[in-house]
Each structure stands twice: as C-alpha cells, then as structure tokens.
Design a protein around this motif. Structure first.
Motif, PDB file in Angstrom:
ATOM      1  N   ASP A  13      37.136  33.037  34.343  1.00  0.00           N
ATOM      2  CA  ASP A  13      36.361  33.618  35.447  1.00  0.00           C
ATOM      3  C   ASP A  13      35.034  34.232  35.012  1.00  0.00           C
ATOM      4  O   ASP A  13      34.153  34.456  35.836  1.00  0.00           O
ATOM      5  CB  ASP A  13      37.179  34.707  36.147  1.00  0.00           C
ATOM      6  CG  ASP A  13      38.450  34.157  36.771  1.00  0.00           C
ATOM      7  OD1 ASP A  13      38.496  32.935  37.043  1.00  0.00           O
ATOM      8  OD2 ASP A  13      39.394  34.941  36.979  1.00  0.00           O
ATOM      9  N   TYR A  71      30.571  28.470  43.129  1.00  0.00           N
ATOM     10  CA  TYR A  71      31.489  29.462  42.565  1.00  0.00           C
ATOM     11  C   TYR A  71      31.954  30.458  43.624  1.00  0.00           C
ATOM     12  O   TYR A  71      31.126  31.014  44.352  1.00  0.00           O
ATOM     13  CB  TYR A  71      30.787  30.225  41.426  1.00  0.00           C
ATOM     14  CG  TYR A  71      30.294  29.305  40.343  1.00  0.00           C
ATOM     15  CD1 TYR A  71      31.186  28.731  39.437  1.00  0.00           C
ATOM     16  CD2 TYR A  71      28.944  28.951  40.245  1.00  0.00           C
ATOM     17  CE1 TYR A  71      30.751  27.850  38.458  1.00  0.00           C
ATOM     18  CE2 TYR A  71      28.497  28.071  39.266  1.00  0.00           C
ATOM     19  CZ  TYR A  71      29.408  27.530  38.379  1.00  0.00           C
ATOM     20  OH  TYR A  71      28.974  26.654  37.423  1.00  0.00           O
ATOM     21  N   ARG A  91      42.144  34.604  31.515  1.00  0.00           N
ATOM     22  CA  ARG A  91      41.464  34.851  32.806  1.00  0.00           C
ATOM     23  C   ARG A  91      39.989  35.181  32.587  1.00  0.00           C
ATOM     24  O   ARG A  91      39.118  34.727  33.317  1.00  0.00           O
ATOM     25  CB  ARG A  91      42.144  36.013  33.549  1.00  0.00           C
ATOM     26  CG  ARG A  91      43.208  35.552  34.506  1.00  0.00           C
ATOM     27  CD  ARG A  91      43.339  36.427  35.751  1.00  0.00           C
ATOM     28  NE  ARG A  91      43.366  37.854  35.519  1.00  0.00           N
ATOM     29  CZ  ARG A  91      44.436  38.538  35.129  1.00  0.00           C
ATOM     30  NH1 ARG A  91      45.570  37.922  34.904  1.00  0.00           N
ATOM     31  NH2 ARG A  91      44.373  39.845  34.984  1.00  0.00           N
ATOM     32  N   ALA A  96      32.439  33.954  40.348  1.00  0.00           N
ATOM     33  CA  ALA A  96      33.505  33.690  39.363  1.00  0.00           C
ATOM     34  C   ALA A  96      33.355  32.306  38.749  1.00  0.00           C
ATOM     35  O   ALA A  96      33.285  31.309  39.470  1.00  0.00           O
ATOM     36  CB  ALA A  96      34.862  33.821  40.044  1.00  0.00           C
TER      37      ALA A  96
END
Ligand SMILES: O=C(O)CCC(=O)C(=O)O
Length: 288
Positions: free
Chosen positions: A18, A215, A14, A172
C-alpha cells in the motif's frame, strides 16, 4: 534482520503493497505523546504571557492541551504562527523524532544499515479549521524532501482524529507509480522565497487525474499513540478540516543513507531545505 516486535510480517507486506501502514498503539501515551502536548501547552502559555496577558489560559489537560492555543489565535492569528515555529524545537519532540524504535523501523522497512533523519524536515502541523490554504496538495515527500527515495514519513496525531478533521489522504499503492514527472503551474519566479506550502502547490504531478484514478484513496483515522508510516514515494495530500478543533500532527522523516538513490544525489535536501529540486532532478520536470 529480525522484525522488531512491534512489526509483524503481515504489516511489512501491507506496507510494501500500500505504501503506508497504520500501527495502532505504537507509542506510549504517557512517555511519548503527553510530553509533546505539555510542551505545546507551555509554549502557548509563554506566548500568551508576552503578547496576550489578558487571556485566562486554563491549566494543562492532555485531552484539551490546545484550549489556550484556541484562545490565542482567536485574539491574534499571528501568535499561532509563533507557536507553530517554536514547537518543533521542543526537546520532547526531538527526543521522539530520534527514537531508537524509528531507527529499527527504517532498518526493517527500508532495508537500511545506515539510517538518517532528514535535517529540518520535521515538525508539528497545526491544521486549523477553515484554513485550507495551508493544506498540502497531491505530492510525494521525495519531491519535497529528497535525501533518498528510500525514505519514511512517520506521521502521528496528537489529537483523536475524526473524518471531519480532514486527516491526510493517501493514494494507496501510488508509491509504485513509475517515472513520476512534475509540471510547474504558472510563471512562478523566485522559488527560493516561497514557503513549503506554496512550493508544493506550485508544482503538480504530471497526469495527476489519470494517476489518481488508478489508486484507491485511504484516510487512516489515527489516534494519539498510533503511528502512520508513509513511503516517501506515496502520493498524498491534506484533507480539509471542517471540525471545530485544530488537527495537530507530527511529521518526522527518516531515510536510508545506504540506498543508491540517495548516494547518487549526495543526500541532497529539497525545497524544505532551500534547494531547488529542479537542479537535482531536471529529468523529472516538464518544461513547456
Ligand atoms: O498532514 C497533512 O495534512 C499532510 C502532511 C504532508 O503531506 C506533508 O507534510 O508532507
């Protein structure tokens, strides 16, 4: 290297995807967070004793450690600046900054065998309600601190965050944006005399609106004890504090010494250490 037990594979993935990761309950409240809050309280009391002795500072309470600070700035806002400058020198904060768990995180997430702490690039923000002028604008921390592209901001709140407190806003996935360039706004002269805040709003990411549209934005609601990790290349900014309490948060910056990008610039600091970023990375500046 084996993952430290506070970080599983899914979290590592993750973070890579991100450019940030919120780890809940990373710190021990009693051991790690409370001593910093107590230090803030103690310094507030000293400043009050010297410059506002008429104030009745209540006894320390973890959940409201800044009650005295609110009284202090209501009396004289400049005294808040004295507290702000002093608290980054608290041993409880410096101990936490240099914590071995942070070194393990850098080793794991940045593939580093030689980790570093960005000197002078750590502190405790106090985002008071109604003081948006001190907010950071959209930027990434590589630009503001350099050292190495392979860096991590360790961001941790001392107060329970609510949406009204204007937590940090992250774009992100923006750490993957290639070839970021910066554009100077206006005819600014001597940048060596400027504050970090002024500098971050003096340069704007070129094509910012176009980049931000790519984003999704995330606003992690960290609680005391949680750790928010931010990739040095992730674009982010401060939210606006519309609540009635100050948003107290720690920023600690680590980086990988062994990454090529840092070795190429001899781990130079940036504006936050009095270095003109443009001299280190002239190719990243658009001059018109
Ligand atoms: O906590 C915030 O408001 C943002 C902090 C930030 O962007 C920074 O210190 O680089």
């Amino acid at each position: 290297m084996a993952a430290p037990d506070f970080l599983n594979e899914a979290q590592v993935e993750r973070f890579k995807r991100d450019g940030f990761l919120l780890i809940n309950n990373f710190y021990d409240i009693e051991e790690d967070i409370l001593p910093v809050c107590k230090g803030v309280y103690d310094l507030t009391r000293l400043v009050a004793a010297d410059y506002a002795p008429h104030l009745q500072i209540p006894p320390f309470a973890f959940n409201d450690f800044d009650a005295g600070y609110r009284q202090l700035i209501a009396f004289d806002r400049r005294l808040g600046g004295v507290v702000y400058d002093a608290i980054k020198q608290l041993p409880a904060f410096i101990r936490l900054l240099a914590d071995k768990r942070h070194e393990d995180l850098v080793a794991r997430l940045r593939k580093s065998e030689v980790a570093g702490i960005a000197g002078g690039s750590y502190g405790i923000r106090i985002d008071n309600p109604g003081e948006a002028k001190f907010n950071t604008h959209w930027h990434n921390d590589y630009f503001a601190h350099l050292r190495s592209r392979s860096g991590l901001v360790l961001w941790a709140s001392l107060v329970p965050l609510t949406p009204e407190m204007g937590p940090v806003i992250l774009a992100a996935g923006s750490h993957r944006e290639p070839d970021l360039k910066l554009r100077k706004l206006g005819g600014v002269g001597d940048i060596s005399a400027m504050s970090y805040q002024e500098l971050s709003s003096t340069f704007e990411i070129d094509g910012l609106d176009r980049i931000l549209a790519k984003y999704p934005q995330a606003v992690p609601m960290a609680q005391p004890g949680d750790l928010l990790l931010i990739d040095f290349n992730t674009i982010h900014c401060s939210g606006e504090n519309l609540s009635s309490r100050a948003r107290w948060s720690m920023q600690m910056r680590w980086f990988s010494f062994d990454d090529e990008s840092g070795r190429a610039i001899k781990w130079s600091g940036s504006f936050a250490s009095g270095v003109d970023f443009r001299k280190v990375h002239p190719e990243m500046i658009i001059n018109e």
